[in-house]
Design a protein around this motif. Structure first.
Motif, PDB file in Angstrom:
ATOM      1  N   PHE A 820       0.824  -1.200   0.000  1.00 52.91           N
ATOM      2  CA  PHE A 820       0.000   0.000   0.000  1.00 52.91           C
ATOM      3  C   PHE A 820       0.863   1.257   0.000  1.00 52.91           C
ATOM      4  O   PHE A 820       0.648   2.186  -0.794  1.00 52.91           O
ATOM      5  N   ILE A 821       1.885   1.289   0.883  1.00 55.68           N
ATOM      6  CA  ILE A 821       2.765   2.461   0.952  1.00 55.68           C
ATOM      7  C   ILE A 821       3.560   2.589  -0.345  1.00 55.68           C
ATOM      8  O   ILE A 821       3.697   3.688  -0.904  1.00 55.68           O
ATOM      9  N   ALA A 822       4.093   1.465  -0.853  1.00 55.08           N
ATOM     10  CA  ALA A 822       4.857   1.509  -2.103  1.00 55.08           C
ATOM     11  C   ALA A 822       3.990   1.982  -3.255  1.00 55.08           C
ATOM     12  O   ALA A 822       4.450   2.732  -4.128  1.00 55.08           O
ATOM     13  N   GLY A 823       2.732   1.588  -3.260  1.00 59.17           N
ATOM     14  CA  GLY A 823       1.828   2.043  -4.305  1.00 59.17           C
ATOM     15  C   GLY A 823       1.610   3.542  -4.254  1.00 59.17           C
ATOM     16  O   GLY A 823       1.589   4.215  -5.294  1.00 59.17           O
ATOM     17  N   LEU A 824       1.463   4.077  -3.040  1.00 59.65           N
ATOM     18  CA  LEU A 824       1.292   5.525  -2.913  1.00 59.65           C
ATOM     19  C   LEU A 824       2.551   6.275  -3.348  1.00 59.65           C
ATOM     20  O   LEU A 824       2.477   7.322  -4.009  1.00 59.65           O
ATOM     21  N   ILE A 825       3.734   5.748  -2.994  1.00 54.55           N
ATOM     22  CA  ILE A 825       4.980   6.404  -3.393  1.00 54.55           C
ATOM     23  C   ILE A 825       5.124   6.398  -4.913  1.00 54.55           C
ATOM     24  O   ILE A 825       5.497   7.401  -5.532  1.00 54.55           O
ATOM     25  N   THR A 826       4.795   5.252  -5.538  1.00 57.48           N
ATOM     26  CA  THR A 826       4.849   5.186  -7.000  1.00 57.48           C
ATOM     27  C   THR A 826       3.855   6.156  -7.618  1.00 57.48           C
ATOM     28  O   THR A 826       4.172   6.860  -8.595  1.00 57.48           O
ATOM     29  N   PHE A 904      -0.533  -3.298  -4.349  1.00 57.02           N
ATOM     30  CA  PHE A 904       0.275  -2.253  -4.984  1.00 57.02           C
ATOM     31  C   PHE A 904      -0.340  -1.809  -6.310  1.00 57.02           C
ATOM     32  O   PHE A 904      -0.500  -0.612  -6.575  1.00 57.02           O
ATOM     33  N   LEU A 905      -0.722  -2.779  -7.145  1.00 58.72           N
ATOM     34  CA  LEU A 905      -1.275  -2.444  -8.459  1.00 58.72           C
ATOM     35  C   LEU A 905      -2.607  -1.709  -8.344  1.00 58.72           C
ATOM     36  O   LEU A 905      -2.870  -0.758  -9.095  1.00 58.72           O
ATOM     37  N   VAL A 906      -3.452  -2.127  -7.411  1.00 55.62           N
ATOM     38  CA  VAL A 906      -4.743  -1.457  -7.251  1.00 55.62           C
ATOM     39  C   VAL A 906      -4.548  -0.027  -6.776  1.00 55.62           C
ATOM     40  O   VAL A 906      -5.194   0.909  -7.274  1.00 55.62           O
ATOM     41  N   VAL A 907      -3.649   0.166  -5.817  1.00 55.54           N
ATOM     42  CA  VAL A 907      -3.420   1.525  -5.291  1.00 55.54           C
ATOM     43  C   VAL A 907      -2.879   2.436  -6.380  1.00 55.54           C
ATOM     44  O   VAL A 907      -3.352   3.564  -6.576  1.00 55.54           O
ATOM     45  N   VAL A 908      -1.872   1.955  -7.132  1.00 47.88           N
ATOM     46  CA  VAL A 908      -1.305   2.770  -8.202  1.00 47.88           C
ATOM     47  C   VAL A 908      -2.362   3.055  -9.270  1.00 47.88           C
ATOM     48  O   VAL A 908      -2.557   4.199  -9.700  1.00 47.88           O
ATOM     49  N   GLY A 909      -3.063   2.019  -9.701  1.00 49.09           N
ATOM     50  CA  GLY A 909      -4.062   2.195 -10.754  1.00 49.09           C
ATOM     51  C   GLY A 909      -5.190   3.114 -10.339  1.00 49.09           C
ATOM     52  O   GLY A 909      -5.607   3.991 -11.105  1.00 49.09           O
ATOM     53  N   ALA A 910      -5.721   2.932  -9.103  1.00 49.66           N
ATOM     54  CA  ALA A 910      -6.844   3.753  -8.650  1.00 49.66           C
ATOM     55  C   ALA A 910      -6.423   5.207  -8.470  1.00 49.66           C
ATOM     56  O   ALA A 910      -7.140   6.133  -8.892  1.00 49.66           O
ATOM     57  N   THR A 911      -5.260   5.427  -7.860  1.00 49.37           N
ATOM     58  CA  THR A 911      -4.804   6.800  -7.634  1.00 49.37           C
ATOM     59  C   THR A 911      -4.575   7.521  -8.952  1.00 49.37           C
ATOM     60  O   THR A 911      -5.003   8.667  -9.158  1.00 49.37           O
ATOM     61  N   LEU A 912      -3.897   6.866  -9.876  1.00 48.96           N
ATOM     62  CA  LEU A 912      -3.631   7.495 -11.164  1.00 48.96           C
ATOM     63  C   LEU A 912      -4.919   7.713 -11.955  1.00 48.96           C
ATOM     64  O   LEU A 912      -5.068   8.727 -12.641  1.00 48.96           O
ATOM     65  N   LEU A 913      -5.851   6.762 -11.866  1.00 48.15           N
ATOM     66  CA  LEU A 913      -7.102   6.920 -12.604  1.00 48.15           C
ATOM     67  C   LEU A 913      -7.843   8.182 -12.153  1.00 48.15           C
ATOM     68  O   LEU A 913      -8.368   8.935 -12.974  1.00 48.15           O
TER      69      LEU A 913
END
Length: 935
Positions: A820-826, A904-913
């Motif tokens: 989760f944290i890595a996804g937010l950083i990415t 990680f993928l969900v966090v990155v994808g949702a945030t960017l979307l």
């Protein structure tokens, strides 16, 4: 696993059939039939075991820490209903292929049928009662889709809504009854419940549990006074009626009565309620069926009547009556499915179901007429048809139970009277449709349907005769294992012979047959009387009136509360919470402050606390200055992160800081479209009111927190600390909890995040907001929207940020970090590229859509959980081990890493979307970037 796979097969098959829509109707039909056959093949070995007297129990681990497992049961009753569901389902699939026109989507119907099939299998094969209720509700939802298949028709939509409302409400009552039953026994497993019937019947909660469970059964099986939803569901296509309303869905209620018969029967309450409602429904349905001019309407009310017959048999409560009830379940499913299909053929070929017009069809379709007349004879209880045998058993039990139910001769009289009406409406079905003169103004000239369309009806009619003539050789083994499962004891002595000598049951049958014929001959005065009766007591009219009253009340409440003011709604919400909180505290005599010693407060702690309070107050006071308020809110978030660090929660601190950055950027993008300051709209009186409410709510929340934190309590942290390494293979207890011990919660959270992102994407998809041409000071926007120095350094920092993200991700199982944290950083690293280089520049170098990224993350998380089942472990159970590589040395590998990658993928994808689409809305509104950027 065979039972679980057999239930899952139709659900996965429904999705597969939907994907095959482009290949045509035949492929859809063959695929649907193949999926049904596969489910039948998976059950076949266990069916054979059941015939050998074995009850199969299978369990699949789900969430063992919460005591939740998927458990399944295959006994004789499960075998009976599984065969009805799958074999009649196969016949309906074949029939539907020829019934539906080219304009109707056969694929959609087949997908809905498979969804319903899987739901029904889940009901009849569940060992856990809570699990049974879940599948029970799925049958209501999937039947709603089937009934409303012709959604362009008002009758279909209203019938589907009515069925869902009534059966759904019954499902809620059933849930309450099951919870009470589980509390009485101490378990929700059927094996335990069935073994404790005496305990249940002697418990004070028996009557409430009985009433709630019966509400669920009566609503699903259309028993009085809930019978009216079934005729209105006849707006569904005839294949749906043949499947749901004769053999499966409406049988779910009587299945429940049969399943819980050893636990709930044997009391006066059971006998009078179940027996009384069953007899009332049996007689009422038979009377109403006679006066219906619509062919399917007649069959619908006859179905209600026969379901009442089965309910009455279980209500009588004797072992032999239960055997007769099971027998009639079999017989009714066979002849009624055939009758519905025959009615569908008539409708298909004539263009109408009005029996006042479809006369004399014997001359146009003699083959279909013969099939329908044999099935009608079974419905009337004519000898040599299967319905005669179970009807005779019913008459015999009714005659014997008159004294048992303290009704004397009244019980046989009521049963015989209902039998007379049953014969009369069966004769009407035969005479009015196939004889009685010539057709009257039919939309189409009738003729025999396509050959294969009649095959399912032929199979069912052959079964009607074979079972009726050779019952011992054909149906006796199936009846025996099903009845033993119902009784949970030895099978009572019974005889399925056609002739039992001269006895009360025979005379009741003779009276019913003769009386039915005479009643039909003298029907005209009865029809005239029926037409003159007041229709205001029609069930549908009462239901519509009740729904209208509820909607009117809801509208008045909405008008009173929803005045278009968000502040007013929040006021009522906060005020209600305060009142409930104060009432709860007032009911306890314990002091507010507990006995737990308080922690010492240092200068640093005091400073941080005061800063947090001041930042919060400043954000409240300065909320009209939006950017300033956003900065102050960020300061509050920073102080909260420091609190997490103070109490040794580095994972939470990292998450808090990352979320603050993403949230601040998101709000800044949103504030671009809003004025710099919020206009003053509230009066002084309203502001003081809000201050008072805020103080009350805040003071109450503070008091509650103080009361809890000053008291000692047992916690579960010790368990996680002790089992983090041996159970989850990680030293970071927080991460192990998220991806292992409470992985199911995390899966639900990322699913919610994905749904929220997709919802925001849908809202922003076509949004075009007018952006300001100048800033708050009146200055025009700088034409250099993306300075070269900022863009260059942002590109140089991207690899470093991604490296940090990978580091945080890989170490998360043992040190602060994780997916989760890595996804937010990415996400932050990529967002910086948008801010520095522009939407178009960055968007051109990333995947065009991030929805696949979200889907991949969810899919990976689910597959990681399912993989544990392959090794016989509960869902989302992680495995770990150590690997030695040359040069690298020993390191740990954990399956939880794959689950964390999905997060990680969900966090990155949702945030960017979310942020990309806000940026695109920004670009569409403020077009400077589009003019300055070139590909």
């Amino acid at each position: 696993m065979h039972l679980f796979l057999a239930i899952l097969t139709p659900f996965f098959g429904a999705a597969l059939v939907a994907l095959l829509a482009k290949y045509g109707r035949s492929v859809s039909a063959w695929a649907t039939a193949g999926i049904t056959t596969l489910a039948l093949a998976l059950l076949s070995p266990l069916v054979m075991d059941s015939f050998a007297g074995q009850t199969t129990l299978q369990r699949v681990g789900w969430i063992p820490s919460a005591g939740l497992d998927l458990s399944f049961r295959m006994d004789g009753l499960g075998v009976l209903f599984s065969l009805l569901i799958l074999i009649i389902g196969l016949l309906v699939i074949l029939y539907a292929h020829y019934y539906l026109s080219e304009r109707d989507s056969l694929t959609r119907l087949n997908s809905y049928l498979l969804l319903f099939m899987g739901s029904m299998l889940g009901v009849v094969l569940s060992e856990n009662l809570i699990q049974l209720v879940i599948f029970w509700e799925l049958t209501s939802l999937s039947s709603f889709l089937l009934i409303a298949y012709w959604r362009h028709r008002e009758a279909a939509r209203s019938g589907a809504k009515m069925a869902l409302a009534i059966t759904g409400a019954g499902g809620l009552a059933l849930l309450g009854g099951v919870v009470l039953l589980g509390e009485i026994v101490g378990s929700y497993e059927l094996t335990t419940v069935l073994a404790n019937g005496d305990m249940v019947r002697a418990h004070p909660l028996y009557l409430p549990a009985l009433l709630l469970i019966l509400l669920g059964a009566f609503t699903k099986s259309a028993q009085f006074p809930f019978h009216f939803w079934l005729p209105n569901a006849m707006a569904a296509p005839t294949p749906v009626s043949a499947y749901l309303h004769s053999a499966t869905m409406v049988k779910a209620g009587v299945f429940l009565l049969a399943r819980l018969f050893p636990v709930l029967s044997g009391t006066d309450a059971w006998t009078w309620i179940v027996g009384g409602i069953g007899l009332t429904t049996f007689l009422l349905g038979a009377v109403l069926a006679l006066f219906k001019h619509d062919l399917k309407g007649l069959l619908a009310y006859s179905t209600i009547s026969h379901l009442g017959l089965i309910t009455a048999l279980f209500g009588i409560g004797t072992p032999l009556a239960a055997v007769a009830g099971v027998f009639h379940i079999i017989n009714h499913a066979i002849f009624k499915a055939g009758l519905f299909m025959a009615a569908g053929i008539i409708d298909h070929e004539c263009g109408t179901r009005d029996m006042r017009r479809i006369n004399g069809l014997w001359h146009y379709m003699p083959h279909t007429a013969t099939l329908a007349m044999v099935a009608s004879a079974a419905m009337a209880g004519v000898p040599l048809a299967n319905g005669f045998l179970s009807k005779e058993m019913f008459f015999a039990e009714a005659a014997a139970a008159g004294s048992h139910m303290r009704m004397g001769w009244w019980l046989p009289v009521v049963v015989t009277l209902a039998g007379i009406f049953a014969v009369a409406y069966s004769i009407r079905f035969i005479h009015d449709v196939f004889f009685n003169g010539k057709p009257i103004d039919l939309p189409k000239t009738p003729h025999e349907p396509p050959r294969l369309m009649k095959v399912p009806v032929e199979i069912l009619v052959i079964l009607v005769l074979v079972v009726g003539i050779f019952p011992v050789q054909t149906v006796e083994p199936l009846l025996a294992i099903a009845a033993v499962a119902v009784l949970q004891g030895p099978l009572p002595e019974h005889n399925l012979a056609l002739w039992h000598g001269f006895n009360p049951a025979l005379w009741m049958s003779v009276i019913a047959l003769i009386g039915g014929g005479l009643l039909y001959l003298g029907r005209k005065p009865l029809f005239t009387l029926h037409d003159r009766l007041d229709k205001r007591w029609n069930g549908k009219v009462i239901f519509d009136a009740m729904v209208g009253a509820v909607l009117t009340f809801a509208q008045r409440v909405t008008v009173w509360i929803d005045t278009g003011s968000l502040q007013r709604q929040l006021m009522w919400f906060v005020l209600s919470a305060v009142v409930l909180g104060v009432a709860g505290m007032a009911l306890t005599s314990a002091p507010l402050t507990g006995t737990r010693a308080l922690l010492p407060m240092g200068v640093v702690t005091l400073t941080a606390g005061v800063s947090l309070v001041l930042a919060t107050l400043a954000a409240t006071v300065l909320h009209r200055q939006r950017v300033t308020a956003l900065i102050l809110v960020g300061a509050v978030g920073l102080m909260v992160a420091l609190v997490f660090i103070k109490f040794s929660a580095p994972d939470l601190a990292l998450t808090q800081i990352s979320v603050e950055v993403v949230t601040s950027i998101l709000l800044l993008l949103a504030l671009y479209f809003l004025p710099v300051t919020t206009p003053r709209e509230s009066s002084a009186l309203r502001r003081w009111r809000d201050v008072g409410l805020g103080l009350l709510a805040g003071g109450g929340a503070g008091a509650l927190a103080w009361a809890v934190l000053t008291r000692s309590s047992d916690n579960i942290s010790g368990f996680f600390i002790e089992n983090s390494v041996p159970g989850g293979g990680g030293h970071n207890v927080v991460n192990v909890i998220l991806v292992d011990f409470r992985g199911f919660d995390t899966l639900g959270e990322i699913a919610v995040l994905a749904v929220a992102a997709l919802g925001i994407f849908a809202l922003l998809g076509k949004l075009r907001l007018p952006g300001p041409e100048r800033d708050a000071s009146g200055r025009a926007w700088d034409t250099d929207a993306h300075p070269m120095i900022l863009a260059t350094f942002a590109r140089l920092l991207l690899p470093l940020a991604l490296l940090v993200s990978a580091f945080i991700f890989l170490r998360g199982h043992n040190l602060p970090g994780g997916g989760f944290i890595a996804g937010l950083i990415t996400a932050i690293a990529l967002i910086v590229q948008y801010l520095a280089n522009g939407v178009l520049w960055t968007h051109a170098r990333l995947p065009e859509k991030t929805q696949p990224l979200i889907a991949a993350g969810l899919g990976l998380a689910v597959l990681t959980g399912l993989a544990s089942w392959a090794f016989g472990r509960p869902f989302l159970t992680s495995a770990f081990g150590h690997v030695n590589w040359p040069l690298v040395g020993e390191f740990e590998v954990a399956s939880a890493l794959a689950f964390d990658l999905g997060v990680f993928l969900v966090v990155v994808g949702a945030t960017l979307l979310i942020l990309i689409n806000l940026g695109l809305a920004h670009r569409a509104s403020h077009n400077k970037e589009q003019r300055s950027w070139k590909p």
